[in-house]
Scaffold this motif. Sequence first.
Motif, PDB file in Angstrom:
ATOM      1  N   GLN A 162      20.230 -12.248   0.016  1.00  0.00           N
ATOM      2  CA  GLN A 162      19.064 -12.932  -0.537  1.00  0.00           C
ATOM      3  C   GLN A 162      17.796 -12.117  -0.281  1.00  0.00           C
ATOM      4  N   ALA A 163      17.713 -11.545   0.913  1.00  0.00           N
ATOM      5  CA  ALA A 163      16.557 -10.709   1.231  1.00  0.00           C
ATOM      6  C   ALA A 163      16.512  -9.478   0.321  1.00  0.00           C
ATOM      7  N   LEU A 164      17.668  -8.877   0.073  1.00  0.00           N
ATOM      8  CA  LEU A 164      17.729  -7.706  -0.804  1.00  0.00           C
ATOM      9  C   LEU A 164      17.273  -8.076  -2.213  1.00  0.00           C
ATOM     10  N   LYS A 165      17.730  -9.225  -2.689  1.00  0.00           N
ATOM     11  CA  LYS A 165      17.327  -9.661  -4.026  1.00  0.00           C
ATOM     12  C   LYS A 165      15.821  -9.831  -4.111  1.00  0.00           C
ATOM     13  N   GLU A 166      15.231 -10.428  -3.088  1.00  0.00           N
ATOM     14  CA  GLU A 166      13.789 -10.645  -3.096  1.00  0.00           C
ATOM     15  C   GLU A 166      13.016  -9.332  -2.958  1.00  0.00           C
ATOM     16  N   ILE A 167      13.560  -8.401  -2.172  1.00  0.00           N
ATOM     17  CA  ILE A 167      12.912  -7.087  -2.054  1.00  0.00           C
ATOM     18  C   ILE A 167      12.846  -6.413  -3.422  1.00  0.00           C
ATOM     19  N   ILE A 168      13.959  -6.428  -4.151  1.00  0.00           N
ATOM     20  CA  ILE A 168      13.991  -5.787  -5.474  1.00  0.00           C
ATOM     21  C   ILE A 168      13.032  -6.489  -6.435  1.00  0.00           C
ATOM     22  N   LEU A 169      13.088  -7.808  -6.508  1.00  0.00           N
ATOM     23  CA  LEU A 169      12.216  -8.557  -7.420  1.00  0.00           C
ATOM     24  C   LEU A 169      10.743  -8.402  -7.050  1.00  0.00           C
ATOM     25  N   GLY A 170      10.486  -8.125  -5.791  1.00  0.00           N
ATOM     26  CA  GLY A 170       9.101  -7.941  -5.351  1.00  0.00           C
ATOM     27  C   GLY A 170       8.475  -6.645  -5.832  1.00  0.00           C
ATOM     28  N   HIS A 171       9.247  -5.807  -6.491  1.00  0.00           N
ATOM     29  CA  HIS A 171       8.720  -4.544  -7.040  1.00  0.00           C
ATOM     30  C   HIS A 171       8.420  -4.636  -8.535  1.00  0.00           C
ATOM     31  N   ALA A 172       8.552  -5.801  -9.115  1.00  0.00           N
ATOM     32  CA  ALA A 172       8.354  -5.941 -10.570  1.00  0.00           C
ATOM     33  C   ALA A 172       7.302  -6.988 -10.893  1.00  0.00           C
ATOM     34  N   VAL A 173       6.517  -6.694 -11.905  1.00  0.00           N
ATOM     35  CA  VAL A 173       5.470  -7.587 -12.410  1.00  0.00           C
ATOM     36  C   VAL A 173       5.787  -7.886 -13.864  1.00  0.00           C
ATOM     37  N   LYS A 174       5.649  -9.149 -14.248  1.00  0.00           N
ATOM     38  CA  LYS A 174       6.067  -9.546 -15.600  1.00  0.00           C
ATOM     39  C   LYS A 174       4.981  -9.289 -16.642  1.00  0.00           C
ATOM     40  N   GLU A 175       4.509  -8.079 -16.685  1.00  0.00           N
ATOM     41  CA  GLU A 175       3.619  -7.584 -17.746  1.00  0.00           C
ATOM     42  C   GLU A 175       3.612  -6.066 -17.666  1.00  0.00           C
ATOM     43  N   VAL A 176       3.284  -5.428 -18.770  1.00  0.00           N
ATOM     44  CA  VAL A 176       3.284  -3.965 -18.812  1.00  0.00           C
ATOM     45  C   VAL A 176       1.873  -3.476 -18.521  1.00  0.00           C
ATOM     46  N   ILE A 177       1.722  -2.775 -17.405  1.00  0.00           N
ATOM     47  CA  ILE A 177       0.405  -2.300 -16.986  1.00  0.00           C
ATOM     48  C   ILE A 177       0.461  -0.782 -16.805  1.00  0.00           C
ATOM     49  N   ALA A 178      -0.159  -0.060 -17.687  1.00  0.00           N
ATOM     50  CA  ALA A 178      -0.229   1.397 -17.557  1.00  0.00           C
ATOM     51  C   ALA A 178      -1.250   1.771 -16.489  1.00  0.00           C
ATOM     52  N   ARG A 179      -1.295   3.027 -16.144  1.00  0.00           N
ATOM     53  CA  ARG A 179      -2.203   3.502 -15.096  1.00  0.00           C
ATOM     54  C   ARG A 179      -3.643   3.084 -15.351  1.00  0.00           C
ATOM     55  N   ASN A 180      -4.105   3.241 -16.585  1.00  0.00           N
ATOM     56  CA  ASN A 180      -5.504   2.904 -16.864  1.00  0.00           C
ATOM     57  C   ASN A 180      -5.771   1.406 -16.852  1.00  0.00           C
ATOM     58  N   GLY A 181      -4.706   0.602 -16.743  1.00  0.00           N
ATOM     59  CA  GLY A 181      -4.892  -0.845 -16.670  1.00  0.00           C
ATOM     60  C   GLY A 181      -4.798  -1.386 -15.256  1.00  0.00           C
ATOM     61  N   LEU A 182      -4.471  -0.523 -14.309  1.00  0.00           N
ATOM     62  CA  LEU A 182      -4.374  -0.967 -12.910  1.00  0.00           C
ATOM     63  C   LEU A 182      -5.769  -1.101 -12.310  1.00  0.00           C
ATOM     64  N   LYS A 183      -6.076  -2.295 -11.819  1.00  0.00           N
ATOM     65  CA  LYS A 183      -7.373  -2.581 -11.202  1.00  0.00           C
ATOM     66  C   LYS A 183      -7.151  -3.229  -9.842  1.00  0.00           C
ATOM     67  N   VAL A 184      -8.138  -3.110  -8.988  1.00  0.00           N
ATOM     68  CA  VAL A 184      -8.053  -3.786  -7.690  1.00  0.00           C
ATOM     69  C   VAL A 184      -7.934  -5.287  -7.931  1.00  0.00           C
ATOM     70  N   GLY A 185      -6.935  -5.902  -7.307  1.00  0.00           N
ATOM     71  CA  GLY A 185      -6.699  -7.329  -7.494  1.00  0.00           C
ATOM     72  C   GLY A 185      -5.273  -7.694  -7.135  1.00  0.00           C
ATOM     73  N   THR A 186      -4.895  -8.929  -7.435  1.00  0.00           N
ATOM     74  CA  THR A 186      -3.577  -9.447  -7.068  1.00  0.00           C
ATOM     75  C   THR A 186      -2.685  -9.570  -8.291  1.00  0.00           C
ATOM     76  N   LEU A 187      -1.422  -9.135  -8.143  1.00  0.00           N
ATOM     77  CA  LEU A 187      -0.450  -9.219  -9.223  1.00  0.00           C
ATOM     78  C   LEU A 187       0.732 -10.065  -8.770  1.00  0.00           C
ATOM     79  N   ALA A 188       1.095 -11.036  -9.584  1.00  0.00           N
ATOM     80  CA  ALA A 188       2.253 -11.877  -9.265  1.00  0.00           C
ATOM     81  C   ALA A 188       3.536 -11.108  -9.537  1.00  0.00           C
ATOM     82  N   THR A 189       4.477 -11.141  -8.599  1.00  0.00           N
ATOM     83  CA  THR A 189       5.760 -10.463  -8.779  1.00  0.00           C
ATOM     84  C   THR A 189       6.783 -11.437  -9.367  1.00  0.00           C
TER      85      THR A 189
END
Length: 371
Positions: free
Chosen positions: A287-314
């Motif tokens: 279960q921990a492994l599953k959460e670790i993997i899912l914690g690396h993904a965000v449900k939207e496509v954000i290119a480098r120029n769209g990355l801003k300081v702030g919080t992203l939901a995983t």
Amino acid sequence: MIRTTRFTKNLCMLFLGVSMAIGCSKGSDISDDIENEIGKEEDKTEEPVTETPEEGAPEETLLNAAEFIKSVDSLTISANALDTIDDSLVNVLSDESEKITFFVPSNEAFTGFLASLKEYTDVLDFDEDLEKEILSQVLKYHAIIGGANFSTELSNGSILETLQSEEIKITVDGDVYIIDTTEIDARITAADIEVANGVVHIIDKVLIPESVLADLFPKSTLINLVNQTEELSLFAEGIAEAGLEDIFNTGEYTVFAPTNAAIEQLFKTLGDDYNSFSDFTNILEKQALKEIILGHAVKEVIARNGLKVGTLATLIEDDSVDVVEGAAGLALQDASEFKANFVEFDIEASNGVIHTIDKILIPQKALLLID
């Protein structure tokens, strides 16, 4: 010369004894002729001889662009490509009523292009109607109508509209380069080949228009891209061990993918009992492994120029990762005290984008296990 003249006149006098009327008349004429010729030789200056071409000899004519391409051994693949598509481009390259510029790829350029494609090894493989249209778009992207642009007219920053309708850009840096939609520029290796209907330049790369880029180079899905990237092989193993491969094939995501070095550091932190993701064996660890993997993904496509300081939901419910300022630009902050720095941005997939990072992200729910 004077002695010769006198000798000739004496001969004339001898001839008078035989026939005065005829002899004198002829002697006078001969003497005058010889003196005139001698005078001409003394006054004459050497002039170049101009050869008059024989009547009916054929004049040398230039080949048109299509004929030239088909006559050169180092351009046989381009010639075959022209024969593969419909006649519209060949007609343009053969028409001597309008001047054109054609950037023709060498055999080496076409060989490199074909080697970069997954489904084509020869231009003859473009045999379906849709495939022939793709090849036609590529070749028309090499043609400029309405003028013969010799290298002296190809200045740095020039923009030319192609027969295909998209534009190419010229850059000059010692050599002359053509910029297309790819990351590699084409260099002119043989310039200013005059043809009957304009000019041909030989280039070392096939130019690719935007309209067929995705058709020729289809992007892999996120999971395939992770599986194909050697530096992400341990992350790929983690996804497979967690049973999450299907998730990354369906939906559009931004994935912050830890490098192999980052994951190896995690195993060192966890201790000798953890040398790979296969060591996550019990229910809590899985279960921990599953959460670790899912914690690396965000449900939207954000290119480098769209990355801003702030919080992203995983992809974990009620979990997030923060984009923060790091020592060398933007970084990611997870539930641990350490930041993850970006290694590479904008690895594009068909259903999202991957940014690689130098530390595995630990969500709050998995933190207790790691501690």
